[in-house]
Design a protein around this motif. Structure first.
Motif, PDB file in Angstrom:
ATOM      1  N   ASN A 285       0.803  -1.225   0.000  1.00  6.40           N
ATOM      2  CA  ASN A 285       0.000   0.000   0.000  1.00  6.40           C
ATOM      3  C   ASN A 285       0.838   1.279   0.000  1.00  6.40           C
ATOM      4  O   ASN A 285       0.348   2.343  -0.420  1.00  6.40           O
ATOM      5  N   GLU A 286       2.105   1.193   0.429  1.00  4.47           N
ATOM      6  CA  GLU A 286       2.870   2.424   0.647  1.00  4.47           C
ATOM      7  C   GLU A 286       4.101   2.594  -0.230  1.00  4.47           C
ATOM      8  O   GLU A 286       4.573   3.713  -0.426  1.00  4.47           O
ATOM      9  N   PRO A 288       5.973   2.301  -3.893  1.00  6.31           N
ATOM     10  CA  PRO A 288       6.721   3.548  -3.637  1.00  6.31           C
ATOM     11  C   PRO A 288       5.835   4.794  -3.607  1.00  6.31           C
ATOM     12  O   PRO A 288       6.345   5.900  -3.599  1.00  6.31           O
ATOM     13  N   GLU A 289       4.495   4.607  -3.588  1.00  5.01           N
ATOM     14  CA  GLU A 289       3.597   5.761  -3.697  1.00  5.01           C
ATOM     15  C   GLU A 289       3.756   6.747  -2.541  1.00  5.01           C
ATOM     16  O   GLU A 289       3.757   7.965  -2.737  1.00  5.01           O
ATOM     17  N   LYS A 290       3.894   6.234  -1.302  1.00  2.00           N
ATOM     18  CA  LYS A 290       3.963   7.103  -0.131  1.00  2.00           C
ATOM     19  C   LYS A 290       5.375   7.210   0.437  1.00  2.00           C
ATOM     20  O   LYS A 290       5.769   8.265   0.933  1.00  2.00           O
ATOM     21  N   HIS A 422       1.265  -8.129  -7.851  1.00  2.00           N
ATOM     22  CA  HIS A 422       2.214  -7.072  -7.491  1.00  2.00           C
ATOM     23  C   HIS A 422       3.506  -7.141  -8.285  1.00  2.00           C
ATOM     24  O   HIS A 422       4.145  -6.129  -8.551  1.00  2.00           O
ATOM     25  N   ASN A 449      15.248   2.468  -3.853  1.00  2.00           N
ATOM     26  CA  ASN A 449      13.860   2.869  -4.048  1.00  2.00           C
ATOM     27  C   ASN A 449      13.030   1.675  -4.522  1.00  2.00           C
ATOM     28  O   ASN A 449      13.425   0.957  -5.444  1.00  2.00           O
ATOM     29  N   GLY A 450      11.897   1.469  -3.861  1.00  2.00           N
ATOM     30  CA  GLY A 450      11.031   0.343  -4.194  1.00  2.00           C
ATOM     31  C   GLY A 450      11.383  -0.938  -3.478  1.00  2.00           C
ATOM     32  O   GLY A 450      10.710  -1.954  -3.653  1.00  2.00           O
TER      33      GLY A 450
END
Length: 508
Positions: A285-286, A288-290, A422, A449-450
């Motif tokens: 849910n988080e 890399p969006e948040k 995913h 990242n990610g």
């Protein structure tokens, strides 16, 4: 030195056993018997380990006070060891900082970052040691290399090029083991902890060959709770494999802990399964969006280090409740009014349990080493115990939390099952705080990242914690074997997963 039975190990075990006996036998009244304990731990008139039997007993006195959760005293203080000890009788007593302590008069004042030429020097014609020294600190005297300490900066180049390995670098063992450089020297050359940097991983106390560093314990308080009318449950960490020797098999654990007075036991691997589900959900849910990456939450020293040194990345460390906290909450939901003692390998869990937000979930934290003292005090013979119902309910993945890589593997497996759409999950692991720091530096630079990052403060994982008794390699092998015998493989098969939302409600 974990897994090697040394005189330091032996003295600690005797101290813990004496404190446990004192608590089991204690009735309302005086604790003056404490004054006799150093003479039982160090009997006779002749010193066995140090220059003086009086010094040996003085050190035992302070080790005993720490084992009872009391503060160290200054060497210049003149008072009975039992003075003020009545305050430790209350089962509700929590640690007063600091948790990790240096007994100054037990410290050997080990040389630190010092280069020395040994007798192995052959006085060779090439003398590469002299040629590579950037400070001109090496001279040849009577055909042998000699280091001028006033010029030497401890770079170690001479040691690297010596063809006979005749030059060695001396380091303070506790300082070498500390991944955060929190061990310094005081004005007398004794070890000193920089508490602004320390995250209570306990690697210094596990690596001090003089037993001069110790953490506070709750042995006395736990036993007082066991003797009360309140049932006390033992939440046993996955790293328990082999810690109490081959005779205490998984099938005997319940019987053994009931001998100590516990109501029953539960394996913390059940909480690990719930933590797995929570972190899997948060990652999907988080990241890399948040947040750019997510670090696992279960190791308190790794999490504390990340938030201390990389505050701008603090939100990237998972907010999932740790297996210890989830198991404690579960036990208190299932058995209202009970107390919970976490039994594990870790000194830092003591610090975690003392936090205001966790105190109502976990009442006591003891290491395997401290609990072994309780077994000694009660004369529990593991070989004579009958096999009973084996701890059950946790998955193989949950039991794997104890070894490096196990947490990340469990989370990845859960994501693949829960969120098959995913795609690939990138993972990076580090164990030992120095390596964890490097990993976070790269993460800060955007290299991960990610990613899912797993940090473990102890090299090898929890099986190498400061309160362990078994060699890391043997424990790792035994845990792998225990995982193979698990009837369920992943957190998705846990019978306790419906508890997760209920247990997390407390923080919402």
């Amino acid at each position: 030195m974990r897994g090697i039975y040394t005189s330091v190990t032996d003295i600690k075990k005797r101290v813990y056993a004496e404190v446990a006996r004192l608590s089991y036998d204690y009735k309302d009244g005086s604790l003056k018997e404490m004054d006799d304990i150093p003479y039982r731990v160090i009997p006779g008139e002749v010193s066995q380990y140090r220059e003086s039997v009086f010094l040996e007993r003085a050190i035992v006195r302070e080790q005993m006070r720490l084992a009872m959760g009391l503060n160290l005293r200054s060497f210049s203080e003149h008072a009975p060891v039992s003075q003020g000890a009545e305050e430790c009788v209350l089962p509700e007593k929590y640690y007063e900082p600091p948790l990790i302590n240096v007994i100054k008069f037990a410290c050997h004042k080990c040389p630190d970052n010092e280069m020395r030429v040994t007798d192995c020097c052959q006085g060779c014609l090439a003398h590469p040691c002299k040629e590579v020294c950037p400070k001109g600190a090496i001279e040849l005297i009577n055909g042998k290399s000699v280091i001028d300490k006033s010029k030497c900066v401890g770079c170690g180049k001479c040691a690297k090029v010596c063809p006979y390995n005749a030059i060695m670098k001396l380091e303070r063992p506790c300082a070498r083991a500390c991944g955060l450089n929190a061990i310094k020297s005081d004005e007398y050359g004794r070890a000193e902890i920089d508490y602004d940097m320390c995250v209570s991983c306990g690697m210094c106390l596990a690596n001090c060959p003089f037993g001069a560093i110790a953490d506070k314990a709750q042995i006395f308080q736990l036993i007082q709770a066991i003797k009360s009318d309140t049932p006390v449950y033992a939440a046993i960490a996955p790293a328990v494999s082999t810690q109490f020797g081959k005779d205490l098999t998984p099938g005997k654990l319940r019987t053994a802990f009931k001998k100590l007075g516990f109501e029953d036991i539960m394996e913390v691997a059940i909480g690990a399964d719930l933590c797995t589900l929570s972190e899997a959900r948060d990652f999907v849910n988080e990241v890399p969006e948040k947040i750019p990456f997510m670090g696992t939450s279960c190791c308190p020293s790794w999490a504390a280090m990340a938030k201390k040194l990389f505050p701008e990345q603090a939100e990237c460390i998972s907010m999932a409740l740790t297996p210890m906290v989830l198991t404690g909450r579960l036990l208190k939901k299932m058995h209202p009014g009970c107390k919970v003692a976490f039994i594990g390998p870790c000194a830092a869990k003591k610090l975690e349990a003392s936090r205001r937000t966790v105190r109502s979930d976990i009442d006591f934290v003891l290491t395997f080493e401290e609990v072994m003292g309780m077994f000694e005090a009660r004369d529990v013979n593991f070989e004579e115990l009958e096999e009973s119902e084996v701890m059950h309910g946790a998955s193989a993945d949950g039991r794997g939390f104890a070894v490096s890589g196990g947490v990340a593997d469990a989370v990845v497996n859960a994501i693949k099952e829960l969120y098959p759409e995913h795609g690939e999950i990138n993972v990076e692991r580090a164990n030992g705080l120095a390596e964890c720091k490097k990993m976070l530096m790269l993460a800060k630079a955007g290299k991960y990242n990610g990613y899912l990052l797993e940090g473990m403060a102890c090299p090898g994982g929890c099986v190498a914690g400061a309160g362990t008794l078994s060699p890391c390699e043997a424990a790792t092998r035994d845990i792998a074997d225990h995982k193979k015998k698990s009837t369920i493989k992943s957190a998705l098969e846990s019978d306790y997963q419906h508890w997760l939302d209920i247990l997390e409600e407390k923080d919402t």
